[in-house]
Write a protein that holds these residues in place. Sequence first.
Motif, PDB file in Angstrom:
ATOM      1  N   UNK A 156      29.149   6.103  31.289  1.00  0.00           N
ATOM      2  CA  UNK A 156      29.318   4.859  30.494  1.00  0.00           C
ATOM      3  C   UNK A 156      28.082   4.516  29.799  1.00  0.00           C
ATOM      4  N   UNK A 157      26.682   4.767  30.638  1.00  0.00           N
ATOM      5  CA  UNK A 157      25.339   4.163  30.294  1.00  0.00           C
ATOM      6  C   UNK A 157      25.159   4.988  28.869  1.00  0.00           C
ATOM      7  N   UNK A 158      25.326   6.273  29.062  1.00  0.00           N
ATOM      8  CA  UNK A 158      24.897   7.275  27.773  1.00  0.00           C
ATOM      9  C   UNK A 158      25.600   7.146  26.721  1.00  0.00           C
ATOM     10  N   UNK A 159      27.191   6.986  26.814  1.00  0.00           N
ATOM     11  CA  UNK A 159      28.254   7.218  25.800  1.00  0.00           C
ATOM     12  C   UNK A 159      28.894   5.864  25.422  1.00  0.00           C
ATOM     13  N   UNK A 160      28.880   4.762  26.065  1.00  0.00           N
ATOM     14  CA  UNK A 160      29.539   3.619  25.442  1.00  0.00           C
ATOM     15  C   UNK A 160      28.936   2.793  24.682  1.00  0.00           C
ATOM     16  N   UNK A 161      29.543   2.147  23.664  1.00  0.00           N
ATOM     17  CA  UNK A 161      28.859   1.244  22.680  1.00  0.00           C
ATOM     18  C   UNK A 161      28.021  -0.059  23.370  1.00  0.00           C
ATOM     19  N   UNK A 162      26.989  -0.314  22.794  1.00  0.00           N
ATOM     20  CA  UNK A 162      26.210  -1.419  23.506  1.00  0.00           C
ATOM     21  C   UNK A 162      25.447  -2.069  22.374  1.00  0.00           C
ATOM     22  N   UNK A 163      24.550  -2.701  22.594  1.00  0.00           N
ATOM     23  CA  UNK A 163      23.634  -3.250  21.679  1.00  0.00           C
ATOM     24  C   UNK A 163      22.168  -3.152  21.990  1.00  0.00           C
ATOM     25  N   UNK A 164      21.383  -3.307  20.830  1.00  0.00           N
ATOM     26  CA  UNK A 164      19.936  -3.400  21.149  1.00  0.00           C
ATOM     27  C   UNK A 164      19.546  -4.457  22.219  1.00  0.00           C
ATOM     28  N   UNK A 165      20.068  -5.520  22.016  1.00  0.00           N
ATOM     29  CA  UNK A 165      19.445  -6.591  22.985  1.00  0.00           C
ATOM     30  C   UNK A 165      20.028  -6.411  24.514  1.00  0.00           C
ATOM     31  N   UNK A 175       5.593  -2.341  23.190  1.00  0.00           N
ATOM     32  CA  UNK A 175       6.100  -1.014  22.603  1.00  0.00           C
ATOM     33  C   UNK A 175       7.427  -0.898  23.034  1.00  0.00           C
ATOM     34  N   UNK A 176       7.880  -1.146  24.231  1.00  0.00           N
ATOM     35  CA  UNK A 176       9.303  -1.095  24.833  1.00  0.00           C
ATOM     36  C   UNK A 176      10.206  -1.828  23.796  1.00  0.00           C
ATOM     37  N   UNK A 177      10.013  -2.790  23.463  1.00  0.00           N
ATOM     38  CA  UNK A 177      10.722  -3.829  22.536  1.00  0.00           C
ATOM     39  C   UNK A 177      10.859  -2.940  21.268  1.00  0.00           C
ATOM     40  N   UNK A 178      10.047  -2.365  20.677  1.00  0.00           N
ATOM     41  CA  UNK A 178      10.108  -1.572  19.372  1.00  0.00           C
ATOM     42  C   UNK A 178      11.042  -0.237  19.667  1.00  0.00           C
ATOM     43  N   UNK A 179      10.702   0.263  20.832  1.00  0.00           N
ATOM     44  CA  UNK A 179      11.627   1.613  21.173  1.00  0.00           C
ATOM     45  C   UNK A 179      13.046   1.286  21.421  1.00  0.00           C
ATOM     46  N   UNK A 180      13.280   0.164  21.902  1.00  0.00           N
ATOM     47  CA  UNK A 180      14.760  -0.465  22.282  1.00  0.00           C
ATOM     48  C   UNK A 180      15.415  -0.271  21.024  1.00  0.00           C
ATOM     49  N   UNK A 220      18.517   1.711  19.514  1.00  0.00           N
ATOM     50  CA  UNK A 220      20.000   1.224  19.007  1.00  0.00           C
ATOM     51  C   UNK A 220      20.169   1.487  17.522  1.00  0.00           C
ATOM     52  N   UNK A 221      19.100   1.602  16.722  1.00  0.00           N
ATOM     53  CA  UNK A 221      19.477   2.174  15.338  1.00  0.00           C
ATOM     54  C   UNK A 221      19.835   3.573  15.244  1.00  0.00           C
ATOM     55  N   UNK A 222      19.240   4.362  16.081  1.00  0.00           N
ATOM     56  CA  UNK A 222      19.570   5.718  16.059  1.00  0.00           C
ATOM     57  C   UNK A 222      21.046   6.106  16.567  1.00  0.00           C
ATOM     58  N   UNK A 223      21.565   5.369  17.523  1.00  0.00           N
ATOM     59  CA  UNK A 223      22.801   5.342  18.313  1.00  0.00           C
ATOM     60  C   UNK A 223      23.816   4.643  17.366  1.00  0.00           C
ATOM     61  N   UNK A 224      23.454   3.890  16.284  1.00  0.00           N
ATOM     62  CA  UNK A 224      24.264   3.096  15.567  1.00  0.00           C
ATOM     63  C   UNK A 224      24.950   1.725  16.123  1.00  0.00           C
ATOM     64  N   UNK A 225      24.167   1.448  17.192  1.00  0.00           N
ATOM     65  CA  UNK A 225      24.380   0.131  17.779  1.00  0.00           C
ATOM     66  C   UNK A 225      23.656  -1.095  17.066  1.00  0.00           C
ATOM     67  N   UNK A 278      21.781  -4.751  16.546  1.00  0.00           N
ATOM     68  CA  UNK A 278      20.761  -5.494  17.064  1.00  0.00           C
ATOM     69  C   UNK A 278      21.388  -6.441  18.181  1.00  0.00           C
ATOM     70  N   UNK A 279      22.250  -7.217  17.851  1.00  0.00           N
ATOM     71  CA  UNK A 279      23.121  -7.742  18.715  1.00  0.00           C
ATOM     72  C   UNK A 279      24.520  -8.321  18.365  1.00  0.00           C
ATOM     73  N   UNK A 280      25.330  -8.385  19.338  1.00  0.00           N
ATOM     74  CA  UNK A 280      26.828  -8.618  19.077  1.00  0.00           C
ATOM     75  C   UNK A 280      27.255  -9.590  19.882  1.00  0.00           C
ATOM     76  N   UNK A 281      27.481 -10.898  19.843  1.00  0.00           N
ATOM     77  CA  UNK A 281      27.726 -11.685  21.109  1.00  0.00           C
ATOM     78  C   UNK A 281      29.250 -11.535  21.655  1.00  0.00           C
TER      79      UNK A 281
END
Length: 223
Positions: A168-177, A137-142, A146-151, A153-156
């Motif tokens: 930074x944890x809250x606000x910086x852009x990241x990815x789902x993975x 379930x955690x995988x689905x939630x992650x 990410x989708x809600x935040x506009x991030x 799935x993955x960007x190498x």
Amino acid sequence: MENKELSALQEQLIREAEQFARAELEHDQTGHDWWHIQRVVQMTKRLARAENADEFICTVAALLHDVADEKLNVSKQAGQDKVSAWLSEHDFKGADQEHIIEIISNLSYNAGKNPPMRTLEGQVVQDADRIDAIGAIAIARAFLYAGVKGNPIHDPQISPRSEMTAEQYRQEKSTGINHFHEKLLKLNNLINTESAKQIAAERHSYMEQYVERFYREWSGEEE
């Protein structure tokens, strides 16, 4: 201490807390919705009984923890004030109010910046919440979050962050993975109670296998 049967008043307060939490969170789309609350509450009860923690305090804190979540309010303080006001309007003892707010205010991962839980009840609720962030379930939630935040799935080209502030944890852009490396795969080593450790370890192993396969599929190397 031994687990005690809940009183009629405690049962009523739990029902009222359920109604409050459901009204606040049933339309959430970030993975912190009513169904997340239900799962955390059920795990909380299981762990509270195994650890002989105060089931009433644990259950109410589990029900209300995301009502106060910083991600779902204008600020951390605003979320805590909302829950404090609700507790004050109901028949909660002062010491119980303080205990519940203490648990809620220190519950989240917060980039690993929150202090350790002081009480067994806090440890139980935190473990239950963290277990819902480990496994299938955690995988689905992650990826939902990410989708809600506009991030993506993955960007190498976006590397996982090893050190970051809570902001930074809250606000910086990241990815789902990346969220797996930045938080989810760290939670197994942050479980408090013995009862939760075995559950978390099995889920962690499943999640590790998923992340490994994700990268194999991404690179077209899976067998």
